[in-house]
Design a protein around this motif. Structure first.
Motif, PDB file in Angstrom:
ATOM      1  N   LYS A 156       0.807  -1.222   0.000  1.00 20.07           N
ATOM      2  CA  LYS A 156       0.000   0.000   0.000  1.00 20.07           C
ATOM      3  C   LYS A 156       0.841   1.274   0.000  1.00 20.07           C
ATOM      4  O   LYS A 156       0.522   2.233  -0.704  1.00 20.07           O
ATOM      5  CB  LYS A 156      -0.937   0.009   1.209  1.00 20.07           C
ATOM      6  N   ASP A 157       1.894   1.295   0.802  1.00 24.14           N
ATOM      7  CA  ASP A 157       2.681   2.512   0.949  1.00 24.14           C
ATOM      8  C   ASP A 157       3.981   2.460   0.162  1.00 24.14           C
ATOM      9  O   ASP A 157       4.904   3.239   0.437  1.00 24.14           O
ATOM     10  CB  ASP A 157       2.983   2.757   2.438  1.00 24.14           C
ATOM     11  N   TRP A 158       4.042   1.567  -0.819  1.00 28.78           N
ATOM     12  CA  TRP A 158       5.253   1.478  -1.623  1.00 28.78           C
ATOM     13  C   TRP A 158       4.872   1.545  -3.098  1.00 28.78           C
ATOM     14  O   TRP A 158       3.730   1.826  -3.454  1.00 28.78           O
ATOM     15  CB  TRP A 158       6.028   0.194  -1.263  1.00 28.78           C
ATOM     16  N   ILE A 159       5.829   1.312  -3.972  1.00 28.71           N
ATOM     17  CA  ILE A 159       5.651   1.588  -5.392  1.00 28.71           C
ATOM     18  C   ILE A 159       4.515   0.768  -6.010  1.00 28.71           C
ATOM     19  O   ILE A 159       3.716   1.293  -6.788  1.00 28.71           O
ATOM     20  CB  ILE A 159       6.977   1.351  -6.142  1.00 28.71           C
ATOM     21  N   PRO A 164     -12.571  -9.580  -5.003  1.00 31.10           N
ATOM     22  CA  PRO A 164     -13.949  -9.172  -5.316  1.00 31.10           C
ATOM     23  C   PRO A 164     -14.344  -9.613  -6.719  1.00 31.10           C
ATOM     24  O   PRO A 164     -13.492  -9.812  -7.590  1.00 31.10           O
ATOM     25  CB  PRO A 164     -13.885  -7.642  -5.208  1.00 31.10           C
ATOM     26  N   ASP A 165     -15.638  -9.752  -6.918  1.00 27.59           N
ATOM     27  CA  ASP A 165     -16.126 -10.138  -8.238  1.00 27.59           C
ATOM     28  C   ASP A 165     -15.858  -9.021  -9.229  1.00 27.59           C
ATOM     29  O   ASP A 165     -16.112  -7.841  -8.954  1.00 27.59           O
ATOM     30  CB  ASP A 165     -17.627 -10.436  -8.173  1.00 27.59           C
ATOM     31  N   PRO A 224      -8.552  -0.550  -6.846  1.00 27.92           N
ATOM     32  CA  PRO A 224      -7.463  -1.388  -6.321  1.00 27.92           C
ATOM     33  C   PRO A 224      -7.971  -2.314  -5.230  1.00 27.92           C
ATOM     34  O   PRO A 224      -8.982  -2.030  -4.578  1.00 27.92           O
ATOM     35  CB  PRO A 224      -6.482  -0.349  -5.754  1.00 27.92           C
ATOM     36  N   TYR A 225      -7.281  -3.427  -5.042  1.00 27.73           N
ATOM     37  CA  TYR A 225      -7.620  -4.376  -3.978  1.00 27.73           C
ATOM     38  C   TYR A 225      -6.316  -4.871  -3.357  1.00 27.73           C
ATOM     39  O   TYR A 225      -5.413  -5.307  -4.070  1.00 27.73           O
ATOM     40  CB  TYR A 225      -8.407  -5.556  -4.537  1.00 27.73           C
ATOM     41  N   PHE A 226      -6.236  -4.786  -2.035  1.00 25.32           N
ATOM     42  CA  PHE A 226      -5.022  -5.177  -1.319  1.00 25.32           C
ATOM     43  C   PHE A 226      -5.324  -6.323  -0.357  1.00 25.32           C
ATOM     44  O   PHE A 226      -6.261  -6.236   0.447  1.00 25.32           O
ATOM     45  CB  PHE A 226      -4.456  -3.994  -0.529  1.00 25.32           C
ATOM     46  N   HIS A 227      -4.535  -7.383  -0.451  1.00 23.18           N
ATOM     47  CA  HIS A 227      -4.710  -8.522   0.455  1.00 23.18           C
ATOM     48  C   HIS A 227      -3.406  -9.321   0.466  1.00 23.18           C
ATOM     49  O   HIS A 227      -2.945  -9.780  -0.575  1.00 23.18           O
ATOM     50  CB  HIS A 227      -5.870  -9.409  -0.008  1.00 23.18           C
ATOM     51  N   ASP A 228      -2.790  -9.478   1.638  1.00 20.24           N
ATOM     52  CA  ASP A 228      -1.480 -10.126   1.682  1.00 20.24           C
ATOM     53  C   ASP A 228      -1.503 -11.578   1.238  1.00 20.24           C
ATOM     54  O   ASP A 228      -0.539 -12.080   0.668  1.00 20.24           O
ATOM     55  CB  ASP A 228      -0.871 -10.016   3.083  1.00 20.24           C
ATOM     56  N   ALA A 270       1.225   2.325  -5.179  1.00 18.68           N
ATOM     57  CA  ALA A 270       1.014   3.547  -5.967  1.00 18.68           C
ATOM     58  C   ALA A 270       0.613   3.209  -7.397  1.00 18.68           C
ATOM     59  O   ALA A 270      -0.262   3.857  -7.984  1.00 18.68           O
ATOM     60  CB  ALA A 270       2.291   4.390  -5.963  1.00 18.68           C
ATOM     61  N   LYS A 271       1.212   2.162  -7.957  1.00 14.72           N
ATOM     62  CA  LYS A 271       0.902   1.777  -9.340  1.00 14.72           C
ATOM     63  C   LYS A 271      -0.567   1.397  -9.495  1.00 14.72           C
ATOM     64  O   LYS A 271      -1.247   1.873 -10.410  1.00 14.72           O
ATOM     65  CB  LYS A 271       1.784   0.602  -9.770  1.00 14.72           C
ATOM     66  N   VAL A 272      -1.062   0.513  -8.623  1.00 13.51           N
ATOM     67  CA  VAL A 272      -2.448   0.057  -8.806  1.00 13.51           C
ATOM     68  C   VAL A 272      -3.439   1.181  -8.542  1.00 13.51           C
ATOM     69  O   VAL A 272      -4.485   1.259  -9.197  1.00 13.51           O
ATOM     70  CB  VAL A 272      -2.768  -1.176  -7.928  1.00 13.51           C
ATOM     71  N   ARG A 273      -3.128   2.076  -7.603  1.00 14.33           N
ATOM     72  CA  ARG A 273      -4.038   3.215  -7.365  1.00 14.33           C
ATOM     73  C   ARG A 273      -4.079   4.139  -8.566  1.00 14.33           C
ATOM     74  O   ARG A 273      -5.148   4.605  -8.975  1.00 14.33           O
ATOM     75  CB  ARG A 273      -3.610   3.973  -6.104  1.00 14.33           C
ATOM     76  N   ARG A 274      -2.915   4.431  -9.138  1.00 13.95           N
ATOM     77  CA  ARG A 274      -2.864   5.337 -10.296  1.00 13.95           C
ATOM     78  C   ARG A 274      -3.587   4.723 -11.499  1.00 13.95           C
ATOM     79  O   ARG A 274      -4.358   5.392 -12.181  1.00 13.95           O
ATOM     80  CB  ARG A 274      -1.407   5.639 -10.666  1.00 13.95           C
ATOM     81  N   LEU A 275      -3.330   3.454 -11.772  1.00 15.30           N
ATOM     82  CA  LEU A 275      -3.958   2.814 -12.923  1.00 15.30           C
ATOM     83  C   LEU A 275      -5.469   2.764 -12.765  1.00 15.30           C
ATOM     84  O   LEU A 275      -6.213   3.000 -13.723  1.00 15.30           O
ATOM     85  CB  LEU A 275      -3.394   1.404 -13.110  1.00 15.30           C
TER      86      LEU A 275
END
Length: 335
Positions: free
Chosen positions: A46-49, A77-78, A67-71, A52-57
């Motif tokens: 989330k706080d690294w490159i 999500p569908d 964007p979706y974040f999950h370790d 940033a890429k997935v949020r911008r895209l």
């Protein structure tokens, strides 16, 4: 190769085959047009490159994108389509979310790093399950095709940065900078020797984990060196504008995106011939290139020569925007 194939079949392939079998029994929706996209990364990104890429895209997409974040990359999500910012995320997600195999999947491949767990056999087999594989530079594209990836699945996109986020500055101080996390392929000895042997230049490092470098204490003790440790990404534009000459000394890269960020900040780039650097830097015009086995003395000469260049570097990097990149991905999803 036989041994590699045997290890893959015994330890890994059955996990994917089980997921593929499960996908065949799941309800398939007829999707004539892709209207929703999930951009997938890990929580740790989330706080690294990558974050940033997935949020911008997602922001610049003309489709319904988020964007979706999950370790553990579970419970996706569908969505009509999925973009994986790192190729290994796709492999894990495939096993834990077999339903995505009935959707459209685009995977970004930065650079090859074959290992026991992710051998060439393993990686190529998985990538051939994707709909498209984004290669960040032409060398990686050629290498993947030679290794067995179907050529029509590859797409060359030099990823991107945000010209509205990074703003230009006038180059006046001659200061030098780097931006990377610590790692052997980031060529830390080159970094150390440049700082040590150019005491009249001030050097900035934007990054993290450099305290793991064996010469870290000696490096930070040098009076001409400032380390911005694990700074928030929102601060990067201001940090780049402390830098006139940007060095990318890596021995292996897919991008690196910091080169684009620096160029949009009007830093003059000096980069090793890896990743997309030979694709976007015209040596002697909007930057300099050097061989990955070059000595620090060769790079010192290029740093001094960079002082004579007054080109508007930012103008040459403007085509590589997140908006342009995102629209290309929209087209691939919709094709």
């Amino acid at each position: 190769m036989f041994k590699e194939q045997l290890i893959f079949n015994l330890l890994y392939k059955w996990k994917y085959l089980f997921a593929i079998l499960r996908a065949k029994f799941l309800k398939k929706d007829e999707i004539s047009d892709v209207s929703s996209i999930t951009y997938v990364a890990r929580e740790a990104d989330k706080d690294w490159i990558f974050g940033a890429k997935v949020r911008r895209l997602a922001t610049f997409s003309g489709l319904d994108a988020a964007p979706y974040f999950h370790d553990r990359l579970r419970d996706l999500p569908d969505s009509d389509g999925y973009f994986f910012v790192f190729h290994q995320y796709f492999y894990r997600a495939m096993r834990h979310n077999p339903q995505i195999l009935n959707k459209k999947n685009i995977v970004m491949f930065t650079h090859p790093h074959w290992s026991f767990s992710f051998s060439k056999t393993h990686v190529i087999w998985c990538l051939n399950k994707a709909d498209k594989v984004i290669c960040l530079n032409s060398n990686v594209q050629k290498e993947l095709i030679a290794a067995g990836l179907q050529a029509d699945k590859t797409e060359l996109i030099h990823i991107a940065s945000n010209p509205d986020f990074f703003y230009p500055h006038d180059r006046k101080t001659g200061s030098v900078g780097f931006c990377s996390a610590f790692g052997d392929r980031k060529n830390p000895e080159m970094v150390f020797n440049l700082v040590k042997h150019m005491p009249d230049r001030h050097f900035y490092m934007i990054g993290r984990y450099w305290d793991q470098y064996e010469k870290y204490e000696e490096l930070i003790a040098l009076p001409n060196f400032t380390y911005f440790d694990n700074e928030e990404y929102e601060k990067y534009p201001d940090l780049y504008n402390k830098i006139d000459i940007f060095i990318s000394p890596s021995t292996l890269e897919g991008g690196p995106v910091p080169v684009l960020e620096a160029m949009l900040s009007n830093c003059f780039p000096i980069a090793s011939k890896t990743g997309f650097c030979p694709d976007i830097i015209d040596h002697g015009k909007n930057g300099f290139l050097f061989d990955i086995d070059a000595s620090y003395k060769e790079v010192m000469t290029l740093i001094d020569e960079a002082d004579t260049k007054d080109i508007d570097v930012r103008a040459t990097a403007l085509p590589y925007s997140w908006e342009n990149c995102s629209k290309k991905l929209d087209t691939l999803f919709s094709a």
